[in-house]
Design a protein around this motif. Structure first.
Motif, PDB file in Angstrom:
ATOM      1  N   SER A  42      -8.780   2.476  18.086  1.00 36.02           N
ATOM      2  CA  SER A  42      -8.254   3.898  18.318  1.00 36.02           C
ATOM      3  C   SER A  42      -8.062   4.882  16.985  1.00 36.02           C
ATOM      4  O   SER A  42      -7.530   6.045  16.699  1.00 36.02           O
ATOM      5  N   GLY A  43      -8.722   4.389  15.807  1.00 31.26           N
ATOM      6  CA  GLY A  43      -7.904   5.392  14.503  1.00 31.26           C
ATOM      7  C   GLY A  43      -6.815   4.947  14.370  1.00 31.26           C
ATOM      8  O   GLY A  43      -6.557   5.459  13.119  1.00 31.26           O
ATOM      9  N   GLY A  44      -5.917   4.417  14.359  1.00 30.24           N
ATOM     10  CA  GLY A  44      -4.173   4.147  13.424  1.00 30.24           C
ATOM     11  C   GLY A  44      -4.622   1.812  13.481  1.00 30.24           C
ATOM     12  O   GLY A  44      -5.466   1.632  13.205  1.00 30.24           O
ATOM     13  N   SER A  45      -3.682   1.998  12.692  1.00 30.91           N
ATOM     14  CA  SER A  45      -3.495   0.307  11.957  1.00 30.91           C
ATOM     15  C   SER A  45      -3.536  -0.579  13.208  1.00 30.91           C
ATOM     16  O   SER A  45      -2.844  -0.249  13.767  1.00 30.91           O
ATOM     17  N   VAL A  46      -4.652  -1.118  13.326  1.00 33.09           N
ATOM     18  CA  VAL A  46      -3.804  -3.054  13.522  1.00 33.09           C
ATOM     19  C   VAL A  46      -4.539  -3.873  13.007  1.00 33.09           C
ATOM     20  O   VAL A  46      -4.824  -5.675  13.435  1.00 33.09           O
ATOM     21  N   GLY A  47      -4.061  -3.872  11.729  1.00 38.44           N
ATOM     22  CA  GLY A  47      -3.363  -5.153  10.367  1.00 38.44           C
ATOM     23  C   GLY A  47      -5.085  -5.501   9.875  1.00 38.44           C
ATOM     24  O   GLY A  47      -4.973  -6.403   9.386  1.00 38.44           O
ATOM     25  N   ILE A  48      -5.835  -4.839  10.305  1.00 32.62           N
ATOM     26  CA  ILE A  48      -7.839  -5.494   9.317  1.00 32.62           C
ATOM     27  C   ILE A  48      -7.601  -3.858   8.506  1.00 32.62           C
ATOM     28  O   ILE A  48      -8.098  -2.799   8.928  1.00 32.62           O
ATOM     29  N   GLY A  49      -7.364  -3.888   7.090  1.00 38.47           N
ATOM     30  CA  GLY A  49      -8.020  -2.475   6.260  1.00 38.47           C
ATOM     31  C   GLY A  49      -8.726  -3.213   5.262  1.00 38.47           C
ATOM     32  O   GLY A  49      -8.405  -4.685   4.668  1.00 38.47           O
ATOM     33  N   PHE A  50      -9.416  -2.398   4.818  1.00 40.46           N
ATOM     34  CA  PHE A  50     -10.307  -3.121   3.699  1.00 40.46           C
ATOM     35  C   PHE A  50     -10.250  -1.804   2.392  1.00 40.46           C
ATOM     36  O   PHE A  50     -10.049  -0.840   2.563  1.00 40.46           O
ATOM     37  N   ALA A  51      -9.858  -2.410   1.130  1.00 40.87           N
ATOM     38  CA  ALA A  51      -9.492  -1.635  -0.221  1.00 40.87           C
ATOM     39  C   ALA A  51     -10.849  -2.307  -1.430  1.00 40.87           C
ATOM     40  O   ALA A  51     -11.125  -3.476  -1.136  1.00 40.87           O
ATOM     41  N   ILE A  52     -11.387  -1.648  -1.622  1.00 40.90           N
ATOM     42  CA  ILE A  52     -11.784  -1.807  -2.831  1.00 40.90           C
ATOM     43  C   ILE A  52     -11.463  -2.760  -4.347  1.00 40.90           C
ATOM     44  O   ILE A  52     -10.565  -2.230  -4.521  1.00 40.90           O
ATOM     45  N   PRO A  53     -11.892  -3.804  -4.157  1.00 42.88           N
ATOM     46  CA  PRO A  53     -11.180  -4.476  -5.574  1.00 42.88           C
ATOM     47  C   PRO A  53     -11.200  -3.927  -6.920  1.00 42.88           C
ATOM     48  O   PRO A  53     -12.233  -3.540  -7.101  1.00 42.88           O
ATOM     49  N   SER A  54     -10.072  -4.722  -7.672  1.00 39.13           N
ATOM     50  CA  SER A  54     -10.177  -3.159  -9.015  1.00 39.13           C
ATOM     51  C   SER A  54     -11.195  -3.968  -9.494  1.00 39.13           C
ATOM     52  O   SER A  54     -11.574  -3.646 -10.990  1.00 39.13           O
ATOM     53  N   ALA A  55     -11.130  -5.218  -9.850  1.00 37.28           N
ATOM     54  CA  ALA A  55     -12.551  -6.175 -10.652  1.00 37.28           C
ATOM     55  C   ALA A  55     -14.235  -5.248 -10.455  1.00 37.28           C
ATOM     56  O   ALA A  55     -14.790  -4.784 -11.587  1.00 37.28           O
ATOM     57  N   ILE A  56     -14.246  -3.902  -9.584  1.00 39.53           N
ATOM     58  CA  ILE A  56     -15.235  -3.100  -8.684  1.00 39.53           C
ATOM     59  C   ILE A  56     -14.787  -2.316  -9.518  1.00 39.53           C
ATOM     60  O   ILE A  56     -15.258  -1.205 -10.156  1.00 39.53           O
ATOM     61  N   ASN A  64      -3.900   4.327   7.339  1.00 43.33           N
ATOM     62  CA  ASN A  64      -4.249   4.363   8.498  1.00 43.33           C
ATOM     63  C   ASN A  64      -4.584   6.503   7.649  1.00 43.33           C
ATOM     64  O   ASN A  64      -5.199   5.531   6.799  1.00 43.33           O
ATOM     65  N   ARG A  65      -5.671   6.671   8.241  1.00 42.13           N
ATOM     66  CA  ARG A  65      -6.049   7.980   8.121  1.00 42.13           C
ATOM     67  C   ARG A  65      -5.215   8.618   7.221  1.00 42.13           C
ATOM     68  O   ARG A  65      -4.126   9.235   7.816  1.00 42.13           O
ATOM     69  N   GLY A  66      -6.116   8.744   6.213  1.00 41.71           N
ATOM     70  CA  GLY A  66      -4.837   9.725   5.324  1.00 41.71           C
ATOM     71  C   GLY A  66      -4.465   8.634   4.294  1.00 41.71           C
ATOM     72  O   GLY A  66      -4.454   9.282   2.949  1.00 41.71           O
ATOM     73  N   ASN A  67      -5.083   7.307   4.473  1.00 46.97           N
ATOM     74  CA  ASN A  67      -4.176   6.438   3.681  1.00 46.97           C
ATOM     75  C   ASN A  67      -5.790   6.157   1.754  1.00 46.97           C
ATOM     76  O   ASN A  67      -6.234   5.976   1.110  1.00 46.97           O
ATOM     77  N   SER A  68      -7.088   7.286   2.443  1.00 50.02           N
ATOM     78  CA  SER A  68      -7.873   6.385   1.757  1.00 50.02           C
ATOM     79  C   SER A  68      -7.857   6.983   0.656  1.00 50.02           C
ATOM     80  O   SER A  68      -7.595   8.247   0.009  1.00 50.02           O
ATOM     81  N   ALA A  86       1.048  -1.682   0.057  1.00 47.25           N
ATOM     82  CA  ALA A  86      -0.311  -0.018   0.331  1.00 47.25           C
ATOM     83  C   ALA A  86       0.853   0.818  -0.011  1.00 47.25           C
ATOM     84  O   ALA A  86       1.907   1.839   0.548  1.00 47.25           O
ATOM     85  N   ILE A  87       0.323   2.647  -1.057  1.00 40.62           N
ATOM     86  CA  ILE A  87       0.890   3.505  -0.527  1.00 40.62           C
ATOM     87  C   ILE A  87      -0.095   4.654  -0.554  1.00 40.62           C
ATOM     88  O   ILE A  87      -0.878   4.553  -0.825  1.00 40.62           O
ATOM     89  N   GLY A  88       0.268   5.660   0.399  1.00 42.25           N
ATOM     90  CA  GLY A  88      -0.646   6.854   0.689  1.00 42.25           C
ATOM     91  C   GLY A  88       0.077   7.855   1.197  1.00 42.25           C
ATOM     92  O   GLY A  88       1.282   7.907   1.555  1.00 42.25           O
ATOM     93  N   ASN A  89      -0.960   8.924   1.949  1.00 44.42           N
ATOM     94  CA  ASN A  89      -0.572  10.117   2.846  1.00 44.42           C
ATOM     95  C   ASN A  89      -0.786   9.826   4.410  1.00 44.42           C
ATOM     96  O   ASN A  89      -1.677  11.195   4.714  1.00 44.42           O
ATOM     97  N   PRO A  90      -0.657   8.911   4.457  1.00 49.39           N
ATOM     98  CA  PRO A  90      -1.455   9.100   5.862  1.00 49.39           C
ATOM     99  C   PRO A  90      -0.947   9.358   7.690  1.00 49.39           C
ATOM    100  O   PRO A  90      -0.087   9.911   7.172  1.00 49.39           O
TER     101      PRO A  90
END
Length: 497
Positions: free
Chosen positions: A248-262, A222-226, A183-187
């Motif tokens: 807590s608002g921070g990463s606990v190892g459970i994140g969700f991504a919209i699949p590219s197929a959709i 984390n927040r900002g990775n949206s 993942a790459i983003g702006n946390p």
């Protein structure tokens, strides 16, 4: 808590509590699994320039001064208003709305050299200004091309001086649980940040919309990775990071991504039309439970049961009826109720589609010409049959189901706040220890069908139950109008020995 991953400034993010269940998958094709890379550095160096930071701003109403309120006519009302006016905070209780500019931060990724950028809808929702900061620090104003709240996808456009580095879509359907992901983003507004992990689960429904089919990953987001991309090891985008589960608002190892197929199909439509165009069947559906499957003679609890059919809909024109169970649509298996809306939405509008249904104890195939879903189209609610002459029996205890039913009259309309003219058979009492109560049948519900036959009076219901008992059936299928709309219930029959 399920949290959107954008990073708001000067404002709090509300979060909803969700329960995330661990995924289970079969172990297959182990020999083809790719080994862990020695480093993600080369891949990150290649992809970082295509990921951007997105900042938005909008004017919002704010309140200043103490949060005091007095009821109209209070002796303190005029005194307090005069005090606040003298201090420049006029209005009742100092509650004059003040305007301020709120800002928020998120992520996105470039999909074409001429400046098309993908992000989440919730990153730009309500914004009157959107700007994009490229990897080299240059900031550009962005135009909103289109957005789709139902999948949380938005498409932006910037006008660059030169061609921009961009990434291409991958096939999320080929990604497997256990595959590496990056993942790459702006946390937290820190700028381009790279994290890596694996795909933890697939096909997650997190109650964010009708087409939920999220990839779950433990790559730290984390927040900002949206709106940021989730990559496979080939450097292809297989998902758009959208939400996290976190107390807590921070990463606990459970994140969700919209699949590219959709996401890819949505983006293509936003680019071409400025909006999404989805297929429309026109049915109200519900889950096929084990009891319902037993009631209709299905071997397993699969498919989507039709609880209502919209007037003038493609389904209505094709002859699909209440009580049908849709097993296949356009050659694709409908394993569960939530699978059908996604299949229909992704099917080409105007296409003639074969639909395999279960009716009267056997499979049948009907052909439907698919329509286009409009936002205002709502599946029609089923309504009770036209009333007939009042029968001799006005109410009855149906001990086999643990319910009491009655013919609707003026007194019951008033008691249960029913619409004027409502007729039929109403549930007036449900035994607390009955199977009907466990399944969610409540007083005030109206019985529409019993064993696939319309009912208009108490006698119709009692006859249907007696017939089911005489046929040694374990359950009886009933279509019931509830406060949430029509639903089928497979109710267990309790027969005294």
């Amino acid at each position: 808590m399920l949290q959107a991953l954008y990073n708001p400034v000067r404002s709090k993010v509300s979060a909803a509590l969700v329960i995330v269940l661990l995924g289970v998958t079969s172990v297959s094709q182990i020999a083809n699994a790719r080994p862990a890379p020695e480093s993600f550095a080369d891949l990150a160096e290649k992809l970082l320039p295509s990921v951007v930071n997105i900042s938005t701003s909008q004017i919002v109403a704010d309140r200043q001064g103490p949060d005091f309120q007095f009821p109209p006519g209070s002796p303190f009302e005029d005194l307090f208003r005069d005090f606040m006016d003298r201090n420049g905070q006029g209005g009742q209780g100092g509650q004059t709305p003040q305007q301020r500019r709120a800002t928020a931060l998120g992520s996105g990724f470039i999909i074409s050299a001429d400046g098309y950028i993908v992000t989440n809808n919730h990153v730009i929702d309500g914004a009157d200004e959107i700007s994009v900061r490229l990897h080299d620090g240059e900031t550009l104003d962005a135009e909103l091309i289109g957005r789709d709240p139902k999948t949380d996808v938005a498409l932006l456009k910037v006008t660059p001086k030169d061609d921009l580095p961009f990434v291409k879509w991958g096939d999320s359907d080929k990604s497997r649980i256990g595959d590496w992901a990056m993942a790459i983003g702006n946390p937290f507004g820190l700028g381009g940040t790279v994290t890596a992990g694996i795909i933890s689960a697939r096909n997650r429904d997190i109650n964010q919309g009708p087409y939920d089919d999220f990839i779950q990953t433990d790559a730290s987001i984390n927040r900002g990775n949206s709106g940021g991309p989730l990559f496979n090891l080939d450097g292809d985008v297989i998902g758009i990071n959208s939400a996290i589960y976190s107390p807590s608002g921070g990463s606990v190892g459970i994140g969700f991504a919209i699949p590219s197929a959709i996401a890819q199909g949505v983006v293509d439509q936003l680019k071409e039309y400025g909006r999404t165009r989805r297929g429309w069947l026109g049915v109200h559906i519900q889950t096929v439970t084990e009891d319902i499957a037993d009631s209709v003679g299905l071997d397993s609890a699969s498919g989507a049961m039709v609880a209502g059919v919209s007037d003038e809909s493609p389904a209505k024109k094709a002859g699909i009826k209440q009580g049908d169970v849709i097993l296949k649509f356009d050659g694709k298996d409908v394993e569960s109720m939530r699978r059908l809306p996604r299949i229909v939405a992704e099917t080409k509008i105007g296409k003639d589609v074969d639909v395999v249904i279960w009716r009267d104890g056997k499979k049948q195939t009907v052909q439907v010409e698919l329509g286009e879903l409009e936002e205002e189209v709502i599946a029609a609610s089923a309504t009770p049959s036209d009333s007939q002459e009042a029968p001799a029996i006005a109410e009855a205890n149906i001990n086999e189901l643990g319910i009491k039913v009655a013919n609707v009259d003026d007194t019951l309309r008033k008691r249960y706040n029913l619409a004027e003219g409502t007729e039929g058979v109403i549930v007036t009492d449900v035994s607390g220890d009955s199977y009907a109560a466990e399944k969610g049948v409540r007083p005030g519900d109206i019985i529409i069908e019993a064993s696939h036959s319309s009912v208009s009076n108490v006698e119709d219901v009692t006859k249907a139950v007696k017939a089911a008992v005489d046929d040694d059936k374990r359950t009886i299928l009933m279509l019931i109008e509830t406060s949430a709309g029509p639903r089928y219930f497979g109710l267990t029959l309790s027969v005294a020995e």
